[in-house]
Scaffold this motif. Structure first.
Motif, PDB file in Angstrom:
ATOM      1  N   GLN A  48      20.929  34.639  30.755  1.00  0.00           N
ATOM      2  CA  GLN A  48      21.294  35.810  31.531  1.00  0.00           C
ATOM      3  C   GLN A  48      22.818  35.945  31.550  1.00  0.00           C
ATOM      4  O   GLN A  48      23.540  34.966  31.513  1.00  0.00           O
ATOM      5  CB  GLN A  48      20.774  35.688  32.961  1.00  0.00           C
ATOM      6  N   LEU A  49      23.239  37.197  31.632  1.00  0.00           N
ATOM      7  CA  LEU A  49      24.676  37.456  31.684  1.00  0.00           C
ATOM      8  C   LEU A  49      25.274  36.868  32.954  1.00  0.00           C
ATOM      9  O   LEU A  49      24.677  36.926  34.020  1.00  0.00           O
ATOM     10  CB  LEU A  49      24.920  38.964  31.643  1.00  0.00           C
ATOM     11  N   GLN A  50      26.461  36.318  32.804  1.00  0.00           N
ATOM     12  CA  GLN A  50      27.248  35.864  33.946  1.00  0.00           C
ATOM     13  C   GLN A  50      28.581  36.585  33.908  1.00  0.00           C
ATOM     14  O   GLN A  50      29.117  36.865  32.834  1.00  0.00           O
ATOM     15  CB  GLN A  50      27.459  34.353  33.887  1.00  0.00           C
ATOM     16  N   LEU A  51      29.120  36.883  35.100  1.00  0.00           N
ATOM     17  CA  LEU A  51      30.354  37.651  35.202  1.00  0.00           C
ATOM     18  C   LEU A  51      31.380  36.889  36.028  1.00  0.00           C
ATOM     19  O   LEU A  51      31.037  36.301  37.055  1.00  0.00           O
ATOM     20  CB  LEU A  51      30.073  39.002  35.872  1.00  0.00           C
ATOM     21  N   VAL A  52      32.625  36.955  35.586  1.00  0.00           N
ATOM     22  CA  VAL A  52      33.720  36.334  36.319  1.00  0.00           C
ATOM     23  C   VAL A  52      34.865  37.330  36.414  1.00  0.00           C
ATOM     24  O   VAL A  52      35.353  37.820  35.392  1.00  0.00           O
ATOM     25  CB  VAL A  52      34.203  35.042  35.626  1.00  0.00           C
ATOM     26  N   GLU A  53      35.296  37.604  37.655  1.00  0.00           N
ATOM     27  CA  GLU A  53      36.402  38.533  37.877  1.00  0.00           C
ATOM     28  C   GLU A  53      37.717  37.766  37.982  1.00  0.00           C
ATOM     29  O   GLU A  53      37.742  36.604  38.395  1.00  0.00           O
ATOM     30  CB  GLU A  53      36.205  39.335  39.171  1.00  0.00           C
ATOM     31  N   SER A  54      38.784  38.444  37.657  1.00  0.00           N
ATOM     32  CA  SER A  54      40.127  37.896  37.846  1.00  0.00           C
ATOM     33  C   SER A  54      41.101  39.045  38.006  1.00  0.00           C
ATOM     34  O   SER A  54      40.772  40.199  37.705  1.00  0.00           O
ATOM     35  CB  SER A  54      40.530  36.999  36.669  1.00  0.00           C
ATOM     36  N   GLY A  55      42.307  38.709  38.486  1.00  0.00           N
ATOM     37  CA  GLY A  55      43.356  39.707  38.557  1.00  0.00           C
ATOM     38  C   GLY A  55      43.652  40.252  39.939  1.00  0.00           C
ATOM     39  O   GLY A  55      44.543  41.096  40.092  1.00  0.00           O
ATOM     40  N   GLY A  56      42.933  39.794  40.939  1.00  0.00           N
ATOM     41  CA  GLY A  56      43.204  40.281  42.286  1.00  0.00           C
ATOM     42  C   GLY A  56      44.473  39.681  42.853  1.00  0.00           C
ATOM     43  O   GLY A  56      45.185  38.912  42.200  1.00  0.00           O
ATOM     44  N   GLY A  57      44.763  40.051  44.106  1.00  0.00           N
ATOM     45  CA  GLY A  57      45.933  39.499  44.758  1.00  0.00           C
ATOM     46  C   GLY A  57      46.542  40.470  45.741  1.00  0.00           C
ATOM     47  O   GLY A  57      45.890  41.414  46.178  1.00  0.00           O
ATOM     48  N   LEU A  58      47.803  40.210  46.062  1.00  0.00           N
ATOM     49  CA  LEU A  58      48.545  41.021  47.026  1.00  0.00           C
ATOM     50  C   LEU A  58      49.484  41.959  46.292  1.00  0.00           C
ATOM     51  O   LEU A  58      50.215  41.523  45.383  1.00  0.00           O
ATOM     52  CB  LEU A  58      49.340  40.105  47.961  1.00  0.00           C
ATOM     53  N   VAL A  59      49.490  43.213  46.685  1.00  0.00           N
ATOM     54  CA  VAL A  59      50.364  44.203  46.067  1.00  0.00           C
ATOM     55  C   VAL A  59      50.848  45.161  47.144  1.00  0.00           C
ATOM     56  O   VAL A  59      50.150  45.405  48.132  1.00  0.00           O
ATOM     57  CB  VAL A  59      49.631  44.950  44.930  1.00  0.00           C
ATOM     58  N   GLN A  60      52.039  45.691  46.965  1.00  0.00           N
ATOM     59  CA  GLN A  60      52.587  46.649  47.912  1.00  0.00           C
ATOM     60  C   GLN A  60      51.965  48.025  47.709  1.00  0.00           C
ATOM     61  O   GLN A  60      51.523  48.356  46.596  1.00  0.00           O
ATOM     62  CB  GLN A  60      54.104  46.730  47.762  1.00  0.00           C
ATOM     63  N   PRO A  61      51.934  48.826  48.757  1.00  0.00           N
ATOM     64  CA  PRO A  61      51.444  50.203  48.589  1.00  0.00           C
ATOM     65  C   PRO A  61      52.206  50.922  47.481  1.00  0.00           C
ATOM     66  O   PRO A  61      53.435  50.797  47.359  1.00  0.00           O
ATOM     67  CB  PRO A  61      51.716  50.831  49.953  1.00  0.00           C
ATOM     68  N   GLY A  62      51.451  51.643  46.680  1.00  0.00           N
ATOM     69  CA  GLY A  62      52.047  52.326  45.538  1.00  0.00           C
ATOM     70  C   GLY A  62      52.055  51.502  44.273  1.00  0.00           C
ATOM     71  O   GLY A  62      52.342  52.022  43.188  1.00  0.00           O
ATOM     72  N   GLY A  63      51.740  50.227  44.399  1.00  0.00           N
ATOM     73  CA  GLY A  63      51.739  49.336  43.246  1.00  0.00           C
ATOM     74  C   GLY A  63      50.453  49.400  42.447  1.00  0.00           C
ATOM     75  O   GLY A  63      49.561  50.209  42.727  1.00  0.00           O
ATOM     76  N   SER A  64      50.353  48.517  41.451  1.00  0.00           N
ATOM     77  CA  SER A  64      49.219  48.500  40.542  1.00  0.00           C
ATOM     78  C   SER A  64      48.666  47.093  40.398  1.00  0.00           C
ATOM     79  O   SER A  64      49.393  46.106  40.540  1.00  0.00           O
ATOM     80  CB  SER A  64      49.631  49.001  39.148  1.00  0.00           C
ATOM     81  N   LEU A  65      47.381  47.031  40.126  1.00  0.00           N
ATOM     82  CA  LEU A  65      46.713  45.787  39.784  1.00  0.00           C
ATOM     83  C   LEU A  65      45.680  46.091  38.714  1.00  0.00           C
ATOM     84  O   LEU A  65      45.120  47.197  38.679  1.00  0.00           O
ATOM     85  CB  LEU A  65      45.999  45.169  40.987  1.00  0.00           C
ATOM     86  N   SER A  66      45.418  45.089  37.889  1.00  0.00           N
ATOM     87  CA  SER A  66      44.386  45.235  36.867  1.00  0.00           C
ATOM     88  C   SER A  66      43.355  44.131  37.077  1.00  0.00           C
ATOM     89  O   SER A  66      43.680  42.951  36.989  1.00  0.00           O
ATOM     90  CB  SER A  66      45.012  45.121  35.478  1.00  0.00           C
ATOM     91  N   LEU A  67      42.138  44.524  37.375  1.00  0.00           N
ATOM     92  CA  LEU A  67      41.045  43.571  37.548  1.00  0.00           C
ATOM     93  C   LEU A  67      40.288  43.422  36.236  1.00  0.00           C
ATOM     94  O   LEU A  67      39.984  44.421  35.578  1.00  0.00           O
ATOM     95  CB  LEU A  67      40.083  44.028  38.634  1.00  0.00           C
ATOM     96  N   SER A  68      39.981  42.186  35.881  1.00  0.00           N
ATOM     97  CA  SER A  68      39.213  41.908  34.676  1.00  0.00           C
ATOM     98  C   SER A  68      37.863  41.332  35.042  1.00  0.00           C
ATOM     99  O   SER A  68      37.724  40.607  36.030  1.00  0.00           O
ATOM    100  CB  SER A  68      39.950  40.904  33.787  1.00  0.00           C
ATOM    101  N   CYS A  69      36.888  41.653  34.217  1.00  0.00           N
ATOM    102  CA  CYS A  69      35.538  41.123  34.397  1.00  0.00           C
ATOM    103  C   CYS A  69      35.080  40.645  33.023  1.00  0.00           C
ATOM    104  O   CYS A  69      34.928  41.455  32.110  1.00  0.00           O
ATOM    105  CB  CYS A  69      34.618  42.207  34.927  1.00  0.00           C
ATOM    106  N   VAL A  70      34.884  39.354  32.895  1.00  0.00           N
ATOM    107  CA  VAL A  70      34.481  38.778  31.616  1.00  0.00           C
ATOM    108  C   VAL A  70      33.029  38.337  31.701  1.00  0.00           C
ATOM    109  O   VAL A  70      32.641  37.641  32.640  1.00  0.00           O
ATOM    110  CB  VAL A  70      35.377  37.586  31.232  1.00  0.00           C
ATOM    111  N   GLY A  71      32.238  38.745  30.720  1.00  0.00           N
ATOM    112  CA  GLY A  71      30.831  38.393  30.686  1.00  0.00           C
ATOM    113  C   GLY A  71      30.543  37.312  29.664  1.00  0.00           C
ATOM    114  O   GLY A  71      31.228  37.196  28.658  1.00  0.00           O
ATOM    115  N   SER A  72      29.514  36.525  29.945  1.00  0.00           N
ATOM    116  CA  SER A  72      29.074  35.496  29.009  1.00  0.00           C
ATOM    117  C   SER A  72      27.576  35.276  29.175  1.00  0.00           C
ATOM    118  O   SER A  72      27.011  35.579  30.225  1.00  0.00           O
ATOM    119  CB  SER A  72      29.823  34.178  29.237  1.00  0.00           C
ATOM    120  N   GLY A  73      26.947  34.780  28.132  1.00  0.00           N
ATOM    121  CA  GLY A  73      25.544  34.415  28.228  1.00  0.00           C
ATOM    122  C   GLY A  73      24.563  35.447  27.737  1.00  0.00           C
ATOM    123  O   GLY A  73      23.368  35.160  27.630  1.00  0.00           O
ATOM    124  N   ASP A  74      25.012  36.648  27.451  1.00  0.00           N
ATOM    125  CA  ASP A  74      24.112  37.691  26.961  1.00  0.00           C
ATOM    126  C   ASP A  74      24.952  38.758  26.263  1.00  0.00           C
ATOM    127  O   ASP A  74      26.186  38.717  26.292  1.00  0.00           O
ATOM    128  CB  ASP A  74      23.301  38.293  28.110  1.00  0.00           C
TER     129      ASP A  74
END
Length: 129
Positions: free
Chosen positions: A1-27
């Motif tokens: 079965q597919l498994q998912l792992v997120e990364s890229g979160g954190g603290l950012v100031q208003p108006g800023g940017s973040l990029s969240l990643s989701c990597v799948g494995s197993g399917d």
């Protein structure tokens, strides 16, 4: 079965940017619609965005339209949620999820949360000065 792992979160100031990643494995990643959800304590889970594997169709919640962009790379088994112009109200735990479609289309768009078969562990995003 597919498994998912997120990364890229954190603290950012208003108006800023973040990029969240989701990597799948197993399917096979491109057999799944990939969705991003967020949960704020005391509130219902909100579907933020999703992207189909078959035709690249996307969905964005009104609250993030024009600020967030979803993308996916089926070779790298990865989905990205690019979040720009972040606001304090975007603060939440963000989850990546996968809805198995076998490469076919879905009858309902966007898929409701109960259609998703696999969920990541979640990652925290905090928007604060």
């Amino acid at each position: 079965q597919l498994q998912l792992v997120e990364s890229g979160g954190g603290l950012v100031q208003p108006g800023g940017s973040l990029s969240l990643s989701c990597v799948g494995s197993g399917d096979t990643f491109n057999w799944y619609t990939i969705g991003w959800f967020r949960h704020i304590q005391g509130k219902e889970r909100e579907g933020v965005s999703c992207m189909s594997a078959r035709d690249g169709r996307t969905y964005y919640a009104d609250s993030v339209k024009g600020r967030f962009t979803i993308s996916r790379d089926n070779v790298k088994n990865m989905a990205i949620l690019q979040m720009n112009s972040l606001k304090p109200e975007d603060t939440a735990d963000y989850y990546c999820a996968a809805d198995y479609t076998g490469g076919l289309g879905t009858s309902v768009w966007p898929p409701p949360p109960y259609e998703y078969d696999v969920w990541g562990q979640g990652i925290q995003v905090t928007v604060s000065s």
